[in-house]
Design an enzyme around this catalytic site. Structure first.
Site, PDB file in Angstrom:
ATOM      1  N   ARG A  47      64.613  17.495  47.076  1.00  0.00           N
ATOM      2  CA  ARG A  47      63.323  17.602  46.370  1.00  0.00           C
ATOM      3  C   ARG A  47      62.254  16.738  47.048  1.00  0.00           C
ATOM      4  NH1 ARG A  47      62.611  14.521  42.385  1.00  0.00           N
ATOM      5  NH2 ARG A  47      64.704  14.737  41.499  1.00  0.00           N
ATOM      6  N   TYR A  99      42.667  34.366  39.362  1.00  0.00           N
ATOM      7  CA  TYR A  99      43.932  35.066  39.107  1.00  0.00           C
ATOM      8  C   TYR A  99      44.396  34.836  37.657  1.00  0.00           C
ATOM      9  CZ  TYR A  99      48.916  36.041  39.235  1.00  0.00           C
ATOM     10  OH  TYR A  99      50.158  36.501  38.945  1.00  0.00           O
ATOM     11  N   ASP A 171      41.476  28.431  46.102  1.00  0.00           N
ATOM     12  CA  ASP A 171      42.612  29.342  46.264  1.00  0.00           C
ATOM     13  C   ASP A 171      42.192  30.375  47.310  1.00  0.00           C
ATOM     14  OD1 ASP A 171      44.392  31.489  46.120  1.00  0.00           O
ATOM     15  OD2 ASP A 171      44.698  31.319  43.958  1.00  0.00           O
ATOM     16  N   LYS A 196      52.116  36.204  49.297  1.00  0.00           N
ATOM     17  CA  LYS A 196      51.275  37.306  49.774  1.00  0.00           C
ATOM     18  C   LYS A 196      51.231  37.334  51.305  1.00  0.00           C
ATOM     19  CE  LYS A 196      50.660  38.147  45.430  1.00  0.00           C
ATOM     20  NZ  LYS A 196      50.592  36.956  44.660  1.00  0.00           N
TER      21      LYS A 196
HETATM   22  C1  PLP Z   1      44.853  34.785  44.175  1.00  0.00           C
HETATM   23  C2  PLP Z   1      46.201  34.439  43.618  1.00  0.00           C
HETATM   24  N1  PLP Z   1      46.506  33.159  43.396  1.00  0.00           N
HETATM   25  C3  PLP Z   1      47.708  32.804  42.893  1.00  0.00           C
HETATM   26  C4  PLP Z   1      48.664  33.739  42.583  1.00  0.00           C
HETATM   27  C5  PLP Z   1      49.989  33.299  42.011  1.00  0.00           C
HETATM   28  O1  PLP Z   1      50.949  33.279  43.002  1.00  0.00           O
HETATM   29  P1  PLP Z   1      52.518  33.560  42.747  1.00  0.00           P
HETATM   30  O2  PLP Z   1      52.632  34.933  42.198  1.00  0.00           O
HETATM   31  O3  PLP Z   1      53.103  33.363  44.115  1.00  0.00           O
HETATM   32  O4  PLP Z   1      52.991  32.528  41.780  1.00  0.00           O
HETATM   33  C6  PLP Z   1      48.405  35.085  42.825  1.00  0.00           C
HETATM   34  C7  PLP Z   1      49.414  36.118  42.512  1.00  0.00           C
HETATM   35  O5  PLP Z   1      49.146  37.296  42.518  1.00  0.00           O
HETATM   36  C8  PLP Z   1      47.133  35.451  43.351  1.00  0.00           C
HETATM   37  O6  PLP Z   1      46.808  36.746  43.582  1.00  0.00           O
END
Ligand code: PLP
Length: 356
Positions: A47, A99, A171, A196
């Site tokens: 960890r 998101y 993000d 992604k």
């Molecule tokens: C822009 C964005 N940020 C964060 C996330 C969350 O990521 P995760 O699904 O890997 O937890 C997503 C998921 O679709 C996303 O599209």
């Protein structure tokens, strides 16, 4: 750019355990031996650190031109760690089209624990400015939003936030460091759902944080180790492998997106097409041209009134009906029924913050 492309393949200064292996091995060990009591060991417990994870964290730090990278078990785990920098009474300005999972974390987890939020359209700098309070500690937003692909300026928001002694958290899942490096534009912390584009093959879940300076790195490291949602070594290896081809995949994503946009624009059953470079007079276009090398591989569009979206997606032969993005296969979704089903149907895909 050559340097960036080389870093994708050769970054992270692999620690190959003196075997000469060109890739860092998958270190499947949750614990590490102390030569003797009191020894100053580099690795002690997975960890806290793992050589396979460490390598991909270093690659990400180099790609983002940051101080240090941190790899998590999902994008949401990375976002949770980043937002855990704040304490009850702190206030954050957040994008109103972030998101849905992030919005849920804000509404259902952080707000009840005393952290305050104001949601604004981060493309509207006056709205951002008006949202600051003496307690504002950060602005959190997505550079390109889903599903309307609205672009916000990292440069201008960072300038504003720093005038108010607030940090900037971005993000950048939709652009990746291949297309934009938010830390170079003024942000303090950049994060990704590496599930992604960075992973790129729909076979892992992962999250990444990269920090701008050591003081912030030390705080994030403590949170990563305390909360414990770290990326497993097997997944870290797959993420490393995905990242090696990021440039090639992103170039192809973009050229494919442009071909699909041309096709849709010629089709009389299709209404508006959303992609940051479609309208050359838009703010989205101006920001993308100034702050990024491209707009990524996601686009959205409306069918003309009276056409049935369900019939359309159910009839596709090759494109798969599924949420997510950024992998080799092409996906389609209907946000109102899938990724964004919780959003009120009116009002431009904006989330409503709960008042308490
Ligand atoms: C822009 C964005 N940020 C964060 C996330 C969350 O990521 P995760 O699904 O890997 O937890 C997503 C998921 O679709 C996303 O599209």
């Amino acid at each position: 750019m050559t340097k960036f492309n080389t870093l994708l393949v050769r970054g992270g200064k692999p620690d190959d355990n003196h075997t000469g292996a060109v890739n860092v091995p998958i270190y499947n060990s949750s614990t590490y031996r102390y030569p003797k009591l009191g020894s100053d060991v580099r690795w002690d417990y997975e960890r806290s650190g793992n050589p396979t994870r460490d390598n991909v964290e270093n690659v990400c730090a180099e790609l983002e031109n940051g101080d240090r990278g941190f790899a998590f078990s999902s994008g949401m785990a990375a976002i949770h760690a980043a937002l855990s920098l704040f304490k009850p009474g702190d206030h954050l300005v957040i994008g109103d089209n972030i998101y849905g999972g992030t919005f849920r974390l804000v509404n259902d987890f952080l707000k009840p624990r005393g952290i305050k939020f104001t949601a604004v359209d981060t493309q509207d700098l006056q709205a951002v400015e008006a949202a600051f309070t003496p307690a504002t500690k950060a602005v959190y937003f997505e550079t390109v939003t889903n599903p309307l692909l609205k672009v916000s300026s990292v440069k201008q928001i960072s300038r504003l936030a720093h005038q108010h002694n607030a940090m900037v958290i971005v993000d950048n899942t939709f652009l990746t460091p291949y297309l934009q490096k938010p830390l170079n534009l003024g942000a303090d912390l950049v994060l990704h759902s590496a599930t992604k584009y960075l992973g790129g093959h729909s076979d892992i879940m992962a999250g990444i944080i990269v920090t701008k300076n050591k003081a912030l790195s030390d705080r994030v490291y403590k949170l990563q180790n305390s909360i414990g949602a770290v990326l497993a070594p097997q997944e870290a290896n797959l993420l490393r492998r995905g990242i090696q081809t990021l440039n090639l995949r992103m170039d192809r994503h973009i050229s494919n997106a442009k071909k699909i946009i041309k096709y849709l624009e010629r089709n009389d059953k299709v209404g508006r097409v959303y992609y940051p470079t479609v309208d050359k007079n838009s703010t989205d276009y101006a920001i993308i041209k100034d702050e990024a090398r491209g707009a990524g591989g996601v686009l959205s569009f409306e069918l003309k009134d009276g056409l049935d979206a369900a019939k359309f997606v159910n009839s596709l032969q090759l494109i798969i009906l599924a949420v997510s993005l950024g992998a080799a296969e092409s996906l389609v979704e209907v946000p109102a029924f899938m990724s964004h089903f919780e959003i009120p149907k009116q009002g431009g895909w904006k989330w409503e913050l709960r008042t308490s």
